[in-house]
Write a protein that holds these residues in place. Structure first.
Motif, mmCIF file in Angstrom:
data_model
loop_
_atom_site.group_PDB
_atom_site.id
_atom_site.type_symbol
_atom_site.label_atom_id
_atom_site.label_comp_id
_atom_site.label_asym_id
_atom_site.label_seq_id
_atom_site.Cartn_x
_atom_site.Cartn_y
_atom_site.Cartn_z
ATOM 1 N N ASN A 204 3.984 6.017 2.167
ATOM 2 C CA ASN A 204 2.772 5.288 2.543
ATOM 3 C C ASN A 204 1.536 5.923 1.905
ATOM 4 O O ASN A 204 1.446 7.143 1.775
ATOM 5 C CB ASN A 204 2.607 5.275 4.062
ATOM 6 C CG ASN A 204 3.654 4.424 4.742
ATOM 7 O OD1 ASN A 204 4.244 3.546 4.120
ATOM 8 N ND2 ASN A 204 3.889 4.693 6.007
ATOM 9 N N LYS A 205 0.609 5.071 1.538
ATOM 10 C CA LYS A 205 -0.644 5.537 0.940
ATOM 11 C C LYS A 205 -1.376 6.492 1.873
ATOM 12 O O LYS A 205 -1.977 7.474 1.424
ATOM 13 C CB LYS A 205 -1.512 4.334 0.612
ATOM 14 C CG LYS A 205 -2.845 4.668 -0.041
ATOM 15 C CD LYS A 205 -3.609 3.390 -0.359
ATOM 16 C CE LYS A 205 -4.943 3.677 -0.999
ATOM 17 N NZ LYS A 205 -5.667 2.418 -1.322
ATOM 18 N N GLU A 206 -1.320 6.236 3.181
ATOM 19 C CA GLU A 206 -2.019 7.068 4.158
ATOM 20 C C GLU A 206 -1.502 8.501 4.167
ATOM 21 O O GLU A 206 -2.228 9.439 4.518
ATOM 22 C CB GLU A 206 -1.896 6.477 5.568
ATOM 23 C CG GLU A 206 -2.659 5.182 5.773
ATOM 24 C CD GLU A 206 -1.978 3.980 5.119
ATOM 25 O OE1 GLU A 206 -0.791 4.112 4.724
ATOM 26 O OE2 GLU A 206 -2.631 2.926 4.987
ATOM 27 N N GLY B 48 4.338 -0.163 -6.718
ATOM 28 C CA GLY B 48 3.143 0.500 -6.229
ATOM 29 C C GLY B 48 2.161 0.911 -7.301
ATOM 30 O O GLY B 48 0.988 1.151 -7.020
ATOM 31 N N SER C 210 0.856 -1.187 0.000
ATOM 32 C CA SER C 210 0.000 0.000 0.000
ATOM 33 C C SER C 210 0.893 1.238 0.000
ATOM 34 O O SER C 210 0.601 2.230 0.636
ATOM 35 C CB SER C 210 -0.917 0.001 1.230
ATOM 36 O OG SER C 210 -0.162 -0.057 2.420
ATOM 37 N N HIS C 211 2.015 1.116 -0.713
ATOM 38 C CA HIS C 211 3.005 2.175 -0.768
ATOM 39 C C HIS C 211 3.299 2.517 -2.226
ATOM 40 O O HIS C 211 2.968 1.755 -3.139
ATOM 41 C CB HIS C 211 4.326 1.743 -0.117
ATOM 42 C CG HIS C 211 4.187 1.011 1.179
ATOM 43 N ND1 HIS C 211 3.701 -0.284 1.253
ATOM 44 C CD2 HIS C 211 4.472 1.382 2.446
ATOM 45 C CE1 HIS C 211 3.693 -0.674 2.517
ATOM 46 N NE2 HIS C 211 4.155 0.316 3.260
ATOM 47 N N LEU C 212 3.952 3.633 -2.403
ATOM 48 C CA LEU C 212 4.496 3.998 -3.702
ATOM 49 C C LEU C 212 5.973 4.283 -3.475
ATOM 50 O O LEU C 212 6.327 5.037 -2.560
ATOM 51 C CB LEU C 212 3.789 5.244 -4.254
ATOM 52 C CG LEU C 212 3.970 5.518 -5.753
ATOM 53 C CD1 LEU C 212 3.390 4.375 -6.577
ATOM 54 C CD2 LEU C 212 3.302 6.836 -6.131
ATOM 55 N N GLU D 260 -4.885 -2.143 -3.736
ATOM 56 C CA GLU D 260 -4.143 -2.965 -2.766
ATOM 57 C C GLU D 260 -4.287 -4.459 -3.045
ATOM 58 O O GLU D 260 -4.156 -5.299 -2.149
ATOM 59 C CB GLU D 260 -4.556 -2.637 -1.320
ATOM 60 C CG GLU D 260 -4.231 -1.209 -0.932
ATOM 61 C CD GLU D 260 -4.496 -0.919 0.527
ATOM 62 O OE1 GLU D 260 -4.415 -1.855 1.352
ATOM 63 O OE2 GLU D 260 -4.789 0.245 0.848
ATOM 64 N N LEU E 260 -2.075 9.776 -0.305
ATOM 65 C CA LEU E 260 -3.420 9.951 -0.856
ATOM 66 C C LEU E 260 -4.079 11.258 -0.402
ATOM 67 O O LEU E 260 -4.659 11.967 -1.241
ATOM 68 C CB LEU E 260 -4.293 8.750 -0.508
ATOM 69 C CG LEU E 260 -5.592 8.602 -1.301
ATOM 70 C CD1 LEU E 260 -5.322 8.614 -2.804
ATOM 71 C CD2 LEU E 260 -6.311 7.311 -0.919
ATOM 72 N N PHE F 211 -1.705 0.592 -5.995
ATOM 73 C CA PHE F 211 -1.753 1.699 -5.047
ATOM 74 C C PHE F 211 -3.183 1.966 -4.579
ATOM 75 O O PHE F 211 -3.434 2.204 -3.398
ATOM 76 C CB PHE F 211 -1.175 2.959 -5.699
ATOM 77 C CG PHE F 211 -1.193 4.167 -4.798
ATOM 78 C CD1 PHE F 211 -0.287 4.299 -3.773
ATOM 79 C CD2 PHE F 211 -2.134 5.168 -4.989
ATOM 80 C CE1 PHE F 211 -0.301 5.412 -2.941
ATOM 81 C CE2 PHE F 211 -2.162 6.277 -4.166
ATOM 82 C CZ PHE F 211 -1.242 6.405 -3.142
ATOM 83 N N PHE F 212 -4.137 1.913 -5.493
ATOM 84 C CA PHE F 212 -5.528 2.191 -5.149
ATOM 85 C C PHE F 212 -6.268 0.938 -4.683
ATOM 86 O O PHE F 212 -7.065 0.990 -3.750
ATOM 87 C CB PHE F 212 -6.266 2.811 -6.336
ATOM 88 C CG PHE F 212 -5.762 4.186 -6.698
ATOM 89 C CD1 PHE F 212 -6.022 5.274 -5.878
ATOM 90 C CD2 PHE F 212 -5.016 4.392 -7.850
ATOM 91 C CE1 PHE F 212 -5.552 6.543 -6.199
ATOM 92 C CE2 PHE F 212 -4.549 5.658 -8.183
ATOM 93 C CZ PHE F 212 -4.814 6.733 -7.356
#
Length: 286
Positions: free
Chosen positions: A132-134, A106, A70-72, A113, A137, A110-111
């Motif tokens: 991290n996506k958190e 990612g 869930s990372h880029l 998961e 995003l 990414f979207f």
């Protein structure tokens, strides 16, 4: 890739930062197989600003297979790779690569998961910035321009993969090997002149074993064509750099162009014209 020199790494560090959205007639840079396009500088800046740096030794995994992605991740130095199959055996081989300024992983999930197919590792000593996506995003949602840039970039990555699969399915071995040289050249080659004819000079495109896997070619076939190229004086190596005439790659480039749908993007009809239009733009980040 072992024993890469400082000169090779330095040359790879200074790849071409081209604009994916440029639609000037005959000046758009085409999407190429096995190397995704560079990330837009605005997105690079955001990822570097809010992500965390990770130093990698050669063959280090970028992420454990028992973890959800869930990372880029953005490559900032060295070269990373992705491969399919057994993640323990043969990690030296790469099915696609990510040089500096490119996404390491990612883009596939990414979207959503969803699980990735394959594994990711450092082909050379490398540095990546993982975001991290958190964190990423919310920043994207707050800036629609950046959000659209990322979505467009992911589409270009998917197109690059599809072109690679098309070469694997329909092109003979030598054309696949030439296609990878073109992909590498788009990012690293400089146009020069030799005996009054246009040539491309670039850092050596990876190792022989890497080129075999990227082109889905046996070592015997790869060695046969490489020897033929050298014997015909169309592949001249000087240390960590190699040169070839643009005419040597022309038919493969035209095959790539003829296979495309019509669109708002207009590509140079010949490889020589493409490199006459390309400008050396160094990445401002590295």
């Amino acid at each position: 890739m072992s024993n890469v020199s400082w000169e090779w790494l330095s040359a790879v560090q200074q790849g071409r930062q081209y604009d994916l959205d440029a639609k000037t007639p005959d000046c758009a840079v085409p999407i190429v197989p096995w190397i995704h396009p560079p990330v837009h500088p605005k997105l690079q800046n955001l990822i570097v600003r809010i992500g965390r740096k990770i130093q990698l030794s050669r063959q280090d995994k970028l992420i454990s297979l028992d973890r959800s992605i869930s990372h880029l991740a953005l490559v900032t130095s060295g070269v990373t790779a992705r491969n399919f199959g057994n993640p323990i055996v043969g990690t030296e081989n790469a099915a696609a690569i990510s040089p500096p300024g490119h996404i390491a992983f990612g883009n596939l999930n990414f979207f959503t998961e969803r699980p990735a197919f394959g594994h990711y590792f450092a082909l050379t000593k490398a540095e990546v910035v993982v975001c991290n996506k958190e964190l990423l995003l919310p920043a994207l949602k707050a800036d629609p321009e950046l959000f659209v840039l990322l979505v467009r970039h992911f589409e270009c990555c998917a197109l690059s993969d599809r072109i690679g699969f098309a070469f694997m399915a329909f092109a003979p071995v030598e054309e696949r090997l030439k296609a990878f040289v073109i992909s590498w050249a788009v990012h690293y080659a400089k146009l020069s002149e030799r005996d009054g004819k246009p040539w491309l000079t670039m850092p050596v495109p990876l190792t022989r074993s890497n080129r075999c896997l990227l082109a889905n070619a046996s070592s015997v076939s790869t060695d046969t064509y490489l020897k033929r190229w050298k014997d015909n004086s169309v592949w001249i190596r000087n240390g960590d750099f190699v040169s070839c005439p643009t005419s040597f790659l022309e038919e493969t480039y035209k095959w790539m162009r003829k296979s495309e749908e019509q669109s708002a993007y207009s590509y140079a009809p010949t490889l020589l014209e493409l490199f006459q239009h390309l400008h050396e733009i160094r990445s401002p980040l590295y």
